[in-house]
Design an enzyme around this catalytic site. Structure first.
Site, mmCIF file in Angstrom:
data_model
loop_
_atom_site.group_PDB
_atom_site.id
_atom_site.type_symbol
_atom_site.label_atom_id
_atom_site.label_comp_id
_atom_site.label_asym_id
_atom_site.label_seq_id
_atom_site.Cartn_x
_atom_site.Cartn_y
_atom_site.Cartn_z
ATOM 1 N N LYS A 262 10.997 6.883 6.416
ATOM 2 C CA LYS A 262 11.440 6.070 7.551
ATOM 3 C C LYS A 262 12.326 4.936 7.075
ATOM 4 C CE LYS A 262 6.915 6.941 8.830
ATOM 5 N NZ LYS A 262 5.541 6.486 8.859
ATOM 6 N N LYS B 153 13.130 10.675 -1.576
ATOM 7 C CA LYS B 153 12.117 11.190 -0.654
ATOM 8 C C LYS B 153 12.504 10.891 0.803
ATOM 9 C CE LYS B 153 8.590 8.632 0.228
ATOM 10 N NZ LYS B 153 7.435 7.769 0.268
ATOM 11 N N LYS C 211 8.193 -1.511 -3.379
ATOM 12 C CA LYS C 211 8.155 -2.405 -2.208
ATOM 13 C C LYS C 211 8.484 -3.847 -2.576
ATOM 14 C CE LYS C 211 5.427 0.357 0.913
ATOM 15 N NZ LYS C 211 4.079 0.643 1.413
#
Ligand code: TYM
Length: 325
Positions: free
Chosen positions: A195, A192, A110
């Protein structure tokens, strides 16, 4: 077993979330004491639009109810409705080594993805997650593979707290599904399903038939024609086989036999139909729930009322052990 898990209200819930987590939750609630919640506080750590948050929380709640979470059987609520999550997070911050937080894979990912917004919340995110779990003294945490590292840290935090202040918390265990713990992106089966990779990577739980067809027929597959499960050498077709197996409840071996000489296009058509049929009841239920927003909100409030006394009791115990009156 005392079970707990949560999901962030960050847009569409996809079949990766369903197969990795929610499907297990629906099964577990039959025989266990279960607590499920919408992790709205966690979702504040990445860029979001405040005016859309309330709607996303309701959407996530509807998705859970449509997928089979039964608020009579499980305690189901919104994380920020219980203030004790943030209080316990602070108390646990004082026993969690910073080095452990800096090592977390999701933190590293992130901070790369959101370079302009590396806030402290991103770093202590797993401590809030540990607080979510330990506040209810949960023993089993059903999640997908990407969350295992966070659950292990929750174990470490529980252990460190118990050693220093005396036993309060059980050490929670991650519960992974046998298959489907990591559903891969349709347009890039080496990553993976997520979203954040954009809508081409996932099928939402409420996707309409046309989109399902488009996304499955254009899903990336591998060279060759044989339908064979081999995640290393054939990640694309192996991912689709996994999805097929989980929705049809047929073992992968049986599917390999059934589709052996049929080719990818035939297999994909069959998978498209399976998904259209399997997701239809979810779409129907969502439509019904969308017209009953008051009921959905009331359900979440009732869930919070049931969670509150458990949270209060643990906080009371924790504060006392730490010397806070
Ligand atoms: P979140 O919202 O990213 O995902 C919710 C659940 O879906 C699983 N999942 C997947 N499983 C299989 N394949 C995939 N491609 C896939 N993508 C997502 C996740 O593993 C997860 O189980 N930090 C958590 C939310 C959380 C939480 C908690 C979970 C907050 N507090 C306490 C457990 C206990 C998260 O962001 O999940």
């Amino acid at each position: 077993m005392k079970i707990l898990s949560g999901i962030q209200p960050t847009g569409s819930i996809h079949i990766g979330n369903y197969l990795g987590a929610i499907k297990q939750w629906v099964e577990l609630q039959e025989k266990n004491e279960c607590i499920f919640f919408i992790a709205d506080l966690h979702s504040l750590t990445i860029p979001y639009k405040p005016e859309e948050l309330a709607k996303n929380i309701i959407e996530a709640a509807i998705a859970h109810l449509a997928a089979g979470i039964d608020p009579q059987k499980s305690i189901f609520f919104v994380q920020s409705d219980i203030k004790e999550h943030t209080e316990l997070c602070w108390l646990l911050n004082t026993v969690c080594p910073v080095g452990e937080l800096q090592r977390m894979t999701q933190y590293k990912e992130k901070t790369k993805q959101f370079k302009k917004n590396i806030n402290a919340g991103l770093l202590v995110y797993p401590v809030l997650q540990a607080a979510d779990i330990l506040l209810y003294k949960a023993e089993g945490v059903p999640v997908g593979k990407d969350q295992v590292q966070h659950i292990e840290l929750a174990r470490t935090i529980a252990r460190k707290f118990n050693q220093r202040f005396g036993k309060v918390f059980p050490e929670p265990k991650a519960l992974l599904p046998k298959i489907g713990a990591k559903i891969m992106a349709l347009d890039n089966p080496k990553q993976k399903m997520s979203k954040s990779l954009g809508p081409q990577s996932y099928i939402s739980l409420f996707e309409d038939s046309k989109e399902i067809k488009k996304k499955i027929m254009s899903a990336v597959t591998d060279t060759g024609k044989v339908i064979k499960y081999n995640p290393n050498r054939k990640p694309g077709i192996s991912n689709l086989l996994t999805i097929y197996s989980l929705f049809s409840e047929k073992p992968i071996k049986e599917l390999e036999k059934k589709f052996k000489d049929k080719g990818y296009a035939y297999f994909k058509k069959s998978l498209t139909q399976l998904l259209i049929d399997s997701l239809e009841p979810f779409r129907k239920k969502r439509k019904e729930l969308l017209s009953r927003e008051v009921f959905v909100k009331e359900t979440l409030k009732v869930g919070a009322k049931r969670a509150q006394p458990i949270a209060e009791s643990t906080i009371h115990e924790t504060r006392a052990k730490m010397g806070l009156a």
